[in-house]
Motif scaffolding. Sequence first.
Motif, PDB file in Angstrom:
ATOM      1  N   GLY A 192      46.575  37.939  42.859  1.00  0.00           N
ATOM      2  CA  GLY A 192      47.084  36.458  43.222  1.00  0.00           C
ATOM      3  C   GLY A 192      47.767  36.190  44.545  1.00  0.00           C
ATOM      4  N   THR A 193      47.751  35.101  44.983  1.00  0.00           N
ATOM      5  CA  THR A 193      48.322  34.740  46.350  1.00  0.00           C
ATOM      6  C   THR A 193      49.847  34.987  46.489  1.00  0.00           C
ATOM      7  OG1 THR A 193      48.205  32.547  45.884  1.00  0.00           O
ATOM      8  CG2 THR A 193      46.331  33.309  47.313  1.00  0.00           C
ATOM      9  N   ASP A 194      50.455  34.952  45.158  1.00  0.00           N
ATOM     10  CA  ASP A 194      52.003  35.180  45.391  1.00  0.00           C
ATOM     11  C   ASP A 194      52.123  36.391  45.805  1.00  0.00           C
ATOM     12  OD1 ASP A 194      52.404  32.487  44.800  1.00  0.00           O
ATOM     13  OD2 ASP A 194      52.925  32.988  42.641  1.00  0.00           O
ATOM     14  N   VAL A 195      52.863  36.745  46.835  1.00  0.00           N
ATOM     15  CA  VAL A 195      53.586  38.069  47.330  1.00  0.00           C
ATOM     16  C   VAL A 195      54.562  38.487  46.493  1.00  0.00           C
ATOM     17  CG1 VAL A 195      54.643  39.042  49.539  1.00  0.00           C
ATOM     18  CG2 VAL A 195      52.877  37.600  49.946  1.00  0.00           C
ATOM     19  N   GLY A 196      54.644  39.642  46.148  1.00  0.00           N
ATOM     20  CA  GLY A 196      55.569  40.244  45.327  1.00  0.00           C
ATOM     21  C   GLY A 196      54.947  40.731  43.659  1.00  0.00           C
ATOM     22  N   ASN A 197      53.891  39.822  43.500  1.00  0.00           N
ATOM     23  CA  ASN A 197      53.540  40.226  42.063  1.00  0.00           C
ATOM     24  C   ASN A 197      52.876  41.751  42.168  1.00  0.00           C
ATOM     25  OD1 ASN A 197      53.999  38.124  41.017  1.00  0.00           O
ATOM     26  ND2 ASN A 197      52.273  36.920  41.030  1.00  0.00           N
ATOM     27  N   ALA A 198      52.310  42.160  42.986  1.00  0.00           N
ATOM     28  CA  ALA A 198      51.822  43.457  43.154  1.00  0.00           C
ATOM     29  C   ALA A 198      52.676  44.495  43.057  1.00  0.00           C
ATOM     30  CB  ALA A 198      50.743  43.546  44.234  1.00  0.00           C
ATOM     31  N   CYS A 199      53.864  44.251  43.766  1.00  0.00           N
ATOM     32  CA  CYS A 199      54.933  45.312  43.626  1.00  0.00           C
ATOM     33  C   CYS A 199      55.538  45.375  42.316  1.00  0.00           C
ATOM     34  CB  CYS A 199      55.877  44.666  44.776  1.00  0.00           C
ATOM     35  SG  CYS A 199      55.305  44.771  46.531  1.00  0.00           S
ATOM     36  N   LYS A 200      55.513  44.240  41.750  1.00  0.00           N
ATOM     37  CA  LYS A 200      56.230  44.151  40.403  1.00  0.00           C
ATOM     38  C   LYS A 200      55.241  45.100  39.548  1.00  0.00           C
ATOM     39  CE  LYS A 200      57.874  39.828  40.888  1.00  0.00           C
ATOM     40  NZ  LYS A 200      57.768  38.361  40.730  1.00  0.00           N
ATOM     41  N   VAL A 201      54.017  44.946  39.745  1.00  0.00           N
ATOM     42  CA  VAL A 201      52.940  45.434  38.694  1.00  0.00           C
ATOM     43  C   VAL A 201      52.873  47.097  38.912  1.00  0.00           C
ATOM     44  CG1 VAL A 201      50.453  45.871  38.112  1.00  0.00           C
ATOM     45  CG2 VAL A 201      51.541  43.462  38.366  1.00  0.00           C
ATOM     46  N   ASN A 202      52.996  47.362  40.178  1.00  0.00           N
ATOM     47  CA  ASN A 202      53.267  48.822  40.465  1.00  0.00           C
ATOM     48  C   ASN A 202      54.482  49.321  40.045  1.00  0.00           C
ATOM     49  OD1 ASN A 202      52.359  51.264  41.852  1.00  0.00           O
ATOM     50  ND2 ASN A 202      53.635  50.739  43.674  1.00  0.00           N
ATOM     51  N   LEU A 203      55.632  48.882  40.119  1.00  0.00           N
ATOM     52  CA  LEU A 203      56.801  49.348  39.966  1.00  0.00           C
ATOM     53  C   LEU A 203      56.920  49.244  38.035  1.00  0.00           C
ATOM     54  CD1 LEU A 203      59.317  47.857  42.385  1.00  0.00           C
ATOM     55  CD2 LEU A 203      58.488  50.180  42.060  1.00  0.00           C
ATOM     56  N   ILE A 204      56.218  48.558  37.533  1.00  0.00           N
ATOM     57  CA  ILE A 204      56.346  48.317  35.829  1.00  0.00           C
ATOM     58  C   ILE A 204      55.493  49.773  35.549  1.00  0.00           C
ATOM     59  CG2 ILE A 204      55.202  47.356  34.204  1.00  0.00           C
ATOM     60  CD1 ILE A 204      56.229  44.401  35.345  1.00  0.00           C
ATOM     61  N   LEU A 205      54.413  50.084  36.155  1.00  0.00           N
ATOM     62  CA  LEU A 205      53.539  51.130  35.972  1.00  0.00           C
ATOM     63  C   LEU A 205      54.408  52.536  36.102  1.00  0.00           C
ATOM     64  CD1 LEU A 205      50.082  50.185  37.444  1.00  0.00           C
ATOM     65  CD2 LEU A 205      50.671  50.524  34.993  1.00  0.00           C
ATOM     66  N   GLN A 206      55.321  52.445  37.126  1.00  0.00           N
ATOM     67  CA  GLN A 206      56.004  53.881  37.447  1.00  0.00           C
ATOM     68  C   GLN A 206      57.178  53.833  36.673  1.00  0.00           C
ATOM     69  OE1 GLN A 206      53.912  55.315  39.498  1.00  0.00           O
ATOM     70  NE2 GLN A 206      55.672  56.002  40.753  1.00  0.00           N
TER      71      GLN A 206
END
Length: 318
Positions: A192-206
């Motif tokens: 999605g176009t909202d900046v921050g979502n990809a970081c959240k998903v990555n950190l949740i996987l971590q």
Amino acid sequence: RPVVTRPETQAIDMNSRSNTLADRDIVPSEQTFGFLGLGMMGSTIVKDLIYTKHKVVVWNRTIDKCQPFVDAGAEVKDTPMDVVEAADIIFCCVSDPKGAKDLVFGNCGVLQLKDLRNKAYVEMSTIDPETSMDIGEGIKQCNGRYLEAQIHGSRQEAADGMLIILAGGDRTVFEECHSCFKTIAKNTFFLGTDVGNACKVNLILQTILGVSLVGLAEALALADRFSISLNDIIDIFDLTSMKSPLLLAKGKEMAKGDFNPQQPLSHMQRDLRLVLNMAENLDQSMPVTSITNEVFKHTKRLGYSEHDSSAVFSNFYP
Ligand code: NA7
């Protein structure tokens, strides 16, 4: 307790490449790609981008690390700002949020250029959503385009071209990076176009990874106290529905005491810290992650920062 020695730093082998590259039918983009940060991840990625005939301009804080890439055809620049000037799309891949921000807002950083029209900035360093939003805002204020492209996977998965890319932000940048992403990743997601979502998903996987590793280490240490063979435990684990390729690999590393860094322990602890900060802002309770973070912090104090995350096993010995 034995003295802990730092793992040996592997020199980049410019001739090795992932077996998957030949099958991927990559048509390189005509654009010039800048690359800031030639650590283990960055250098593996750039090596393959050069091999697949992308035009690459590089910079690294420790300048010596640039030489093999110059020999292989890349251009080297003196500062991040010079890379931005010379490239259309600039990737950044450094250790942590502070490093990522320094390269954008610091002396000789990206924003010193003031006008980033026709430039795109792609943040690959593992960072928290707030840092990503700050960087994205800075880039946009200078008329540039921003994409967060978090890379999920180990150093070996990077070498095999088997990373997973979690992207968010400007969709046009995502599309223009297609040939680069196809070179280094097995899957790419635009979240999605909202900046921050990809970081959240990555950190949740971590978070899933960190908690699982501590559970595995604690259980194997108990088996060891009973003098049960760790290899037997791992063989039986392999037959259960709990098995996962990663936990099997990490279990074998723990059994052997082989902590060659695939995903350094310091990076794992950094990610847990970022997760806990995120949760704190939401009043979200994360008791298991908090304890997991303490275990990793303690293992760092024992001298295992630069070893693989599987070295968390060492924490369970007196
Ligand atoms: P490494 O191998 O530890 O490399 C870290 C890189 O980050 C390396 O190029 C460092 O430069 C650079 N770095 C660190 N801090 C800074 C600052 N403050 N300024 C400039 N450059 C900096 O990590 P990996 O390559 O395995 O991982 C990189 C990222 O990919 C990380 O976020 C992972 O989660 C995903 P140096 O060579 O020390 O001068």
